[in-house]
Design a protein around this motif. Structure first.
Motif, PDB file in Angstrom:
ATOM      1  N   ILE A  29     -84.558-134.654 -21.468  1.00 46.36           N
ATOM      2  CA  ILE A  29     -84.036-133.550 -22.262  1.00 46.36           C
ATOM      3  C   ILE A  29     -85.246-132.719 -22.667  1.00 46.36           C
ATOM      4  CG2 ILE A  29     -82.822-132.816 -24.341  1.00 46.36           C
ATOM      5  CD1 ILE A  29     -81.280-135.460 -24.222  1.00 46.36           C
ATOM      6  N   VAL A  30     -85.250-131.458 -22.272  1.00 53.15           N
ATOM      7  CA  VAL A  30     -86.351-130.539 -22.562  1.00 53.15           C
ATOM      8  C   VAL A  30     -85.827-129.459 -23.495  1.00 53.15           C
ATOM      9  CG1 VAL A  30     -87.983-128.884 -21.569  1.00 53.15           C
ATOM     10  CG2 VAL A  30     -87.428-130.986 -20.319  1.00 53.15           C
ATOM     11  N   SER A  31     -86.592-129.150 -24.526  1.00 53.20           N
ATOM     12  CA  SER A  31     -86.202-128.082 -25.449  1.00 53.20           C
ATOM     13  C   SER A  31     -87.000-126.822 -25.160  1.00 53.20           C
ATOM     14  CB  SER A  31     -86.427-128.515 -26.898  1.00 53.20           C
ATOM     15  OG  SER A  31     -87.802-128.716 -27.150  1.00 53.20           O
ATOM     16  N   ALA A  32     -86.357-125.693 -25.398  1.00 57.35           N
ATOM     17  CA  ALA A  32     -87.001-124.380 -25.294  1.00 57.35           C
ATOM     18  C   ALA A  32     -86.760-123.673 -26.620  1.00 57.35           C
ATOM     19  CB  ALA A  32     -86.413-123.580 -24.142  1.00 57.35           C
ATOM     20  N   ASN A  33     -87.840-123.312 -27.297  1.00 57.86           N
ATOM     21  CA  ASN A  33     -87.747-122.710 -28.623  1.00 57.86           C
ATOM     22  C   ASN A  33     -88.095-121.228 -28.554  1.00 57.86           C
ATOM     23  OD1 ASN A  33     -87.617-122.251 -31.350  1.00 57.86           O
ATOM     24  ND2 ASN A  33     -89.544-123.250 -31.817  1.00 57.86           N
ATOM     25  N   ASN A  34     -87.109-120.389 -28.870  1.00 58.19           N
ATOM     26  CA  ASN A  34     -87.309-118.941 -28.908  1.00 58.19           C
ATOM     27  C   ASN A  34     -87.526-118.540 -30.362  1.00 58.19           C
ATOM     28  OD1 ASN A  34     -87.040-116.146 -28.963  1.00 58.19           O
ATOM     29  ND2 ASN A  34     -85.553-116.132 -27.296  1.00 58.19           N
ATOM     30  N   LYS A  35     -88.781-118.369 -30.740  1.00 61.13           N
ATOM     31  CA  LYS A  35     -89.116-118.060 -32.127  1.00 61.13           C
ATOM     32  C   LYS A  35     -88.605-116.695 -32.565  1.00 61.13           C
ATOM     33  CE  LYS A  35     -93.150-120.949 -31.695  1.00 61.13           C
ATOM     34  NZ  LYS A  35     -94.305-120.899 -30.833  1.00 61.13           N
ATOM     35  N   SER A  36     -88.564-115.734 -31.655  1.00 58.64           N
ATOM     36  CA  SER A  36     -88.118-114.389 -32.037  1.00 58.64           C
ATOM     37  C   SER A  36     -86.634-114.356 -32.386  1.00 58.64           C
ATOM     38  CB  SER A  36     -88.423-113.380 -30.927  1.00 58.64           C
ATOM     39  OG  SER A  36     -87.626-113.628 -29.789  1.00 58.64           O
ATOM     40  N   GLU A  37     -85.846-115.257 -31.802  1.00 58.66           N
ATOM     41  CA  GLU A  37     -84.418-115.336 -32.126  1.00 58.66           C
ATOM     42  C   GLU A  37     -84.102-116.515 -33.052  1.00 58.66           C
ATOM     43  OE1 GLU A  37     -81.651-115.186 -28.913  1.00 58.66           O
ATOM     44  OE2 GLU A  37     -82.570-113.424 -28.011  1.00 58.66           O
ATOM     45  N   ASN A  38     -85.125-117.315 -33.331  1.00 58.77           N
ATOM     46  CA  ASN A  38     -84.957-118.515 -34.147  1.00 58.77           C
ATOM     47  C   ASN A  38     -83.875-119.431 -33.560  1.00 58.77           C
ATOM     48  OD1 ASN A  38     -85.682-120.222 -36.239  1.00 58.77           O
ATOM     49  ND2 ASN A  38     -84.162-119.349 -37.638  1.00 58.77           N
ATOM     50  N   LYS A  39     -83.936-119.640 -32.232  1.00 59.83           N
ATOM     51  CA  LYS A  39     -82.963-120.468 -31.524  1.00 59.83           C
ATOM     52  C   LYS A  39     -83.680-121.441 -30.597  1.00 59.83           C
ATOM     53  CE  LYS A  39     -79.189-117.138 -31.420  1.00 59.83           C
ATOM     54  NZ  LYS A  39     -78.306-116.359 -30.548  1.00 59.83           N
ATOM     55  N   THR A  40     -83.060-122.576 -30.388  1.00 58.15           N
ATOM     56  CA  THR A  40     -83.555-123.576 -29.454  1.00 58.15           C
ATOM     57  C   THR A  40     -82.423-123.952 -28.516  1.00 58.15           C
ATOM     58  OG1 THR A  40     -85.091-124.440 -31.108  1.00 58.15           O
ATOM     59  CG2 THR A  40     -84.621-125.856 -29.225  1.00 58.15           C
ATOM     60  N   ILE A  41     -82.743-124.066 -27.230  1.00 59.95           N
ATOM     61  CA  ILE A  41     -81.771-124.565 -26.262  1.00 59.95           C
ATOM     62  C   ILE A  41     -82.337-125.829 -25.633  1.00 59.95           C
ATOM     63  CG2 ILE A  41     -80.678-122.336 -25.804  1.00 59.95           C
ATOM     64  CD1 ILE A  41     -82.324-122.174 -23.209  1.00 59.95           C
ATOM     65  N   TYR A  42     -81.460-126.632 -25.075  1.00 64.02           N
ATOM     66  CA  TYR A  42     -81.847-127.926 -24.518  1.00 64.02           C
ATOM     67  C   TYR A  42     -81.344-128.051 -23.085  1.00 64.02           C
ATOM     68  CZ  TYR A  42     -82.722-128.889 -29.400  1.00 64.02           C
ATOM     69  OH  TYR A  42     -83.199-128.824 -30.686  1.00 64.02           O
ATOM     70  N   PHE A  43     -82.215-128.573 -22.227  1.00 57.72           N
ATOM     71  CA  PHE A  43     -81.903-128.791 -20.818  1.00 57.72           C
ATOM     72  C   PHE A  43     -81.770-130.281 -20.569  1.00 57.72           C
ATOM     73  CE2 PHE A  43     -84.084-124.822 -21.122  1.00 57.72           C
ATOM     74  CZ  PHE A  43     -83.516-124.009 -20.157  1.00 57.72           C
ATOM     75  N   LEU A  44     -80.636-130.704 -20.049  1.00 60.79           N
ATOM     76  CA  LEU A  44     -80.442-132.078 -19.614  1.00 60.79           C
ATOM     77  C   LEU A  44     -80.674-132.082 -18.111  1.00 60.79           C
ATOM     78  CD1 LEU A  44     -79.459-135.020 -20.154  1.00 60.79           C
ATOM     79  CD2 LEU A  44     -77.168-134.202 -19.534  1.00 60.79           C
ATOM     80  N   MET A  45     -81.626-132.901 -17.659  1.00 65.01           N
ATOM     81  CA  MET A  45     -81.916-132.935 -16.225  1.00 65.01           C
ATOM     82  C   MET A  45     -82.154-134.362 -15.756  1.00 65.01           C
ATOM     83  SD  MET A  45     -85.780-131.304 -15.948  1.00 65.01           S
ATOM     84  CE  MET A  45     -85.344-129.815 -16.813  1.00 65.01           C
ATOM     85  N   THR A  46     -81.952-134.541 -14.484  1.00 61.16           N
ATOM     86  CA  THR A  46     -82.211-135.840 -13.884  1.00 61.16           C
ATOM     87  C   THR A  46     -83.712-136.047 -13.772  1.00 61.16           C
ATOM     88  OG1 THR A  46     -82.237-134.981 -11.622  1.00 61.16           O
ATOM     89  CG2 THR A  46     -80.092-135.684 -12.506  1.00 61.16           C
ATOM     90  N   MET A  47     -84.108-137.264 -13.506  1.00 57.68           N
ATOM     91  CA  MET A  47     -85.527-137.570 -13.322  1.00 57.68           C
ATOM     92  C   MET A  47     -86.082-136.928 -12.040  1.00 57.68           C
ATOM     93  SD  MET A  47     -86.876-139.318 -15.733  1.00 57.68           S
ATOM     94  CE  MET A  47     -86.495-140.377 -17.102  1.00 57.68           C
ATOM     95  N   SER A  48     -85.186-136.433 -11.189  1.00 50.84           N
ATOM     96  CA  SER A  48     -85.652-135.731  -9.993  1.00 50.84           C
ATOM     97  C   SER A  48     -85.729-134.227 -10.213  1.00 50.84           C
ATOM     98  CB  SER A  48     -84.750-136.046  -8.794  1.00 50.84           C
ATOM     99  OG  SER A  48     -83.438-135.586  -9.035  1.00 50.84           O
ATOM    100  N   GLY A  49     -85.318-133.749 -11.403  1.00 53.35           N
ATOM    101  CA  GLY A  49     -85.482-132.344 -11.743  1.00 53.35           C
ATOM    102  C   GLY A  49     -84.251-131.480 -11.610  1.00 53.35           C
TER     103      GLY A  49
END
Length: 110
Positions: free
Chosen positions: A79-99
């Motif tokens: 699970i990888v998070s991406a934090n957009n500070k300008s919008e004050n939002k975070t999204i999360y990526f669920l991915m397999t170990m192969s990408g």
């Protein structure tokens, strides 16, 4: 003409379904997982790929590598998070170990 249309339809299906797939198919590192999430984020600013987050605004294109973090590593997925500070939002990526990106949403719960 029917053959051409069928070929275009098939190529569209394969290009869309593998839009966020890693081509190596081996186990990727957490660093590579964050890089895949960064590329997926850029693609999501151009098109809605059917994930809960939909199409992202242009401000998501301005994220740097520091804005992407490994949120969790489990037995068979990242699970990888991406934090957009300008919008004050975070999204999360669920991915397999192969990408392969399986889900993208605004909550870390999948």
């Amino acid at each position: 003409m029917k053959t051409l249309i069928a070929a275009l339809f098939i190529s569209l299906i394969f290009s869309t379904s593998s839009a966020f797939a890693h081509t190596d198919h081996g186990k990727i590192s957490p660093k590579v997982a964050t890089q895949i999430a960064a590329k997926a984020t850029q693609k999501l600013t151009f098109k809605d790929f059917g994930f809960k987050v939909g199409k992202l605004s242009e401000s998501w294109n301005k994220l740097t590598s520091e804005d992407f973090k490994l949120h969790a590593a489990e037995a068979n997925r990242y699970i990888v998070s991406a934090n957009n500070k300008s919008e004050n939002k975070t999204i999360y990526f669920l991915m397999t170990m192969s990408g392969e990106v399986l889900k993208v949403n605004s909550e870390a719960k999948f």
